[in-house]
Design a protein around this motif. Structure first.
Motif, PDB file in Angstrom:
ATOM      1  N   LEU A   1     -37.668  32.041  12.483  1.00 54.11           N
ATOM      2  CA  LEU A   1     -37.818  33.443  12.851  1.00 54.11           C
ATOM      3  C   LEU A   1     -38.908  33.558  13.908  1.00 54.11           C
ATOM      4  O   LEU A   1     -40.025  33.072  13.711  1.00 54.11           O
ATOM      5  CB  LEU A   1     -38.215  34.280  11.629  1.00 54.11           C
ATOM      6  CG  LEU A   1     -37.172  34.503  10.540  1.00 54.11           C
ATOM      7  CD1 LEU A   1     -37.738  35.391   9.447  1.00 54.11           C
ATOM      8  CD2 LEU A   1     -35.898  35.124  11.104  1.00 54.11           C
TER       9      LEU A   1
ATOM     10  N   PHE B   1     -38.233  28.661   7.882  1.00 56.96           N
ATOM     11  CA  PHE B   1     -37.799  28.641   6.480  1.00 56.96           C
ATOM     12  C   PHE B   1     -36.579  27.759   6.409  1.00 56.96           C
ATOM     13  O   PHE B   1     -35.468  28.208   6.708  1.00 56.96           O
ATOM     14  CB  PHE B   1     -37.456  30.051   5.997  1.00 56.96           C
ATOM     15  CG  PHE B   1     -38.613  31.001   6.051  1.00 56.96           C
ATOM     16  CD1 PHE B   1     -39.630  30.925   5.100  1.00 56.96           C
ATOM     17  CD2 PHE B   1     -38.707  31.947   7.047  1.00 56.96           C
ATOM     18  CE1 PHE B   1     -40.698  31.791   5.150  1.00 56.96           C
ATOM     19  CE2 PHE B   1     -39.773  32.822   7.091  1.00 56.96           C
ATOM     20  CZ  PHE B   1     -40.785  32.742   6.147  1.00 56.96           C
ATOM     21  N   GLY B   2     -36.765  26.489   6.032  1.00 58.39           N
ATOM     22  CA  GLY B   2     -35.637  25.556   6.018  1.00 58.39           C
ATOM     23  C   GLY B   2     -35.061  25.426   7.408  1.00 58.39           C
ATOM     24  O   GLY B   2     -35.758  25.090   8.354  1.00 58.39           O
ATOM     25  N   ARG B   3     -33.778  25.770   7.526  1.00 58.38           N
ATOM     26  CA  ARG B   3     -33.141  25.674   8.831  1.00 58.38           C
ATOM     27  C   ARG B   3     -33.327  26.941   9.664  1.00 58.38           C
ATOM     28  O   ARG B   3     -32.884  27.011  10.798  1.00 58.38           O
ATOM     29  CB  ARG B   3     -31.640  25.411   8.640  1.00 58.38           C
ATOM     30  CG  ARG B   3     -31.342  23.985   8.220  1.00 58.38           C
ATOM     31  CD  ARG B   3     -29.869  23.743   8.237  1.00 58.38           C
ATOM     32  NE  ARG B   3     -29.193  24.493   7.178  1.00 58.38           N
ATOM     33  CZ  ARG B   3     -27.970  24.990   7.299  1.00 58.38           C
ATOM     34  NH1 ARG B   3     -27.311  24.868   8.434  1.00 58.38           N
ATOM     35  NH2 ARG B   3     -27.394  25.625   6.303  1.00 58.38           N
ATOM     36  N   ILE B   4     -33.944  27.935   9.061  1.00 57.92           N
ATOM     37  CA  ILE B   4     -34.059  29.221   9.761  1.00 57.92           C
ATOM     38  C   ILE B   4     -35.409  29.336  10.457  1.00 57.92           C
ATOM     39  O   ILE B   4     -36.456  29.091   9.851  1.00 57.92           O
ATOM     40  CB  ILE B   4     -33.866  30.380   8.766  1.00 57.92           C
ATOM     41  CG1 ILE B   4     -32.439  30.344   8.241  1.00 57.92           C
ATOM     42  CG2 ILE B   4     -34.150  31.729   9.417  1.00 57.92           C
ATOM     43  CD1 ILE B   4     -32.273  30.980   6.918  1.00 57.92           C
TER      44      ILE B   4
END
Lengths: 393, 86
Positions: free
Chosen positions: B64, B59-62
């Motif tokens: 998981l 998610f974007g820069r994230i």
């Protein structure tokens, strides 16, 4: 140890988080809300909706929205639409868009990191998650004014306009803004305001009769049968009505009165329990107010409190009060004052807020003044006045 | 990678254990829990992902990470850990 007895059947039905299956006197608004969002059941990806629900404290804003949430999800499930309803109290997240969004995301991804990115990034992630999981969302933002206060126009604008910037992608979420006063969004700039204000549902204050219906509904869910009398419900409705038609206040009062009744091991919620409950919730008459009354005013109020102590009615008439007053005067060995004088006393007592009065027509002729003692337990009032009068006599 | 190479690292086993507990975490959080730096965590996660034991969502820069659904290798490791630690 004696066995614990309770007049409650299920007290959780009086809890603030309970969503009643029926919302008396809000059918029209519920239908309207359903109308606004009916497109979600047919073509959820094609459009998005914004609705404002406004009204004073205890007019059923939160209950209405949550009831609607449960109903529309049930309908969507039948259709096979992956629709979710999320209710967020913005004040709990200090009005921060970032924290609100993080809370919503964490419903889908419980360990989503809290740090390391900006609100805008989170907003994009939020939409990505909805895309990824193919979710359509109705986001109810309760106490929306705290979000406006904290984020101002920019934050609200981003939230409402975000989807329009996505070309050729499905619309993912609709918003219900819940707030007390529309003035709160007056602080936003014109373009942001216009994105919000298209559909407004204003909830009027409940009347005494409406409050009575609501309380009666809840009482039958929460209490065992025949433990809450008509008089008790009337008194609570009267009190809630004088608190600005606040149903939440009435429901809390009902719960507290039930607790007092349980503590006293009563079989019913007595009127006295309601008075006790009121004095525990709202600041009632200060002792100094009582001390500043004239001697005869005190005698008159003492007689009223004694009359209420013995009565299970929620009101007494002026003539009953007068009779009781004459007896009290005899007890104190003092000449009673005239009827006109008592009528004046009644006015001053009601203007301080110790009692309430109402003029009612009786049968075909004449009118009579009716006295209510709803805020103070009669027993406590009698004790306090007796002590004061003893000092003076 | 041979099985002895995959299991040669204590940290990789710990990562699988943490993800069994937490179901899903980002790299920084995994690194923090293991007391290692971001690069090291990232490297180990890469190995486990290449072996088809973990999967990631971006998610974007994230990013998981979670244990890969329907992966036989992941199931075998989870079974091993559960049997060992029960």
């Amino acid at each position: 140890m004696p066995r614990y007895r309770s007049i409650f059947k299920d007290e959780t039905k009086l809890d603030i988080s309970y969503v009643p299956s029926r919302l008396p006197h809000r059918d029209r608004e519920l239908r309207l809300l359903m109308e606004f969002f009916s497109f979600l059941l047919q073509f959820p990806a094609k459009m998005t909706q914004r609705v404002i629900i406004t009204g004073d404290i205890g007019t059923g804003k939160t209950a209405l929205s949550q009831r609607f949430g449960v109903d529309i999800i049930r309908e969507a499930d039948k259709n096979g639409t992956n629709l979710r309803y999320v209710h967020v109290n913005c004040r709990e997240y200090r009005g921060s868009l970032f924290m609100i969004l993080h809370h919503i995301i964490s419903l889908f991804y419980p360990n989503f990191p809290k740090r390391g990115y900006a609100a805008e990034e989170l907003l994009r992630n939020f939409l990505n998650i909805l895309d990824e999981e193919n979710i359509y969302l109705i986001l109810a933002l309760d106490e929306f004014d705290s979000l406006v206060e904290r984020e101002g126009s920019e934050g609200v604008y981003k939230l409402t306009r975000l989807q329009e910037m996505r070309q050729n992608k499905p619309q993912r979420f609709s918003i219900i803004c819940i707030l007390r006063d529309l003035k709160a969004i007056g602080a936003l700039d014109a373009s942001t305001r216009s994105t919000l204000q298209s559909n407004v549902i204003s909830l009027e204050k409940y009347s005494k009769e409406q409050l009575r219906d609501i309380l009666s509904d809840r009482a039958s869910l929460a209490f065992k049968t025949l433990t809450v009398s008509e008089e008790t419900l009337n008194l609570i409705a009267e009190l809630a009505s004088s608190e600005g038609g606040n149903a939440r206040f009435g429901i809390e009062l009902l719960w507290r009165a039930g607790k007092y009744a349980d503590a006293e091991n009563f079989d019913m919620v007595a009127l006295e329990c309601v008075r006790k409950a009121v004095s525990s919730i709202i600041p009632t008459v200060r002792k100094s107010d009582l001390a500043s009354l004239s001697f005869h005013e005190k005698l008159f109020l003492l007689s009223i409190s004694r009359r209420f102590k013995e009565s299970e009615n929620d009101h007494i008439s002026l003539s009953e009060a007068e009779k009781a007053y004459n007896i009290v005067c005899e007890e104190f060995n003092i000449e009673p004052n005239s009827h006109t004088q008592l009528w004046k006393y009644l006015h001053s007592l009601s203007s301080i807020g110790i009692i309430e009065t109402k003029v009612a027509s009786v049968g075909s002729r004449g009118r009579t003044t009716i006295i209510y003692l709803s805020r103070i337990p009669a027993r406590e009032l009698e004790k306090e006045l007796s002590a004061l009068l003893e000092k003076e006599a | 990678m041979n099985v002895e190479d995959v299991f040669s690292s204590r940290l990789r086993i710990k990562i699988v254990k943490i993800l069994m507990q937490m179901s899903e975490l980002n790299i920084s959080e995994i690194a923090r829990r293991l007391g290692i730096n971001h690069n090291a965590a990232s490297r180990h996660l890469q190995v486990l992902e290449d072996e088809g034991i973990l999967q990631q969502k971006v998610f974007g820069r994230i990013r998981l990470y979670r244990i890969k659904e329907n992966s036989l290798k992941a199931k075998a490791i989870q079974n091993l850990i559960e049997t060992w630690e029960s």
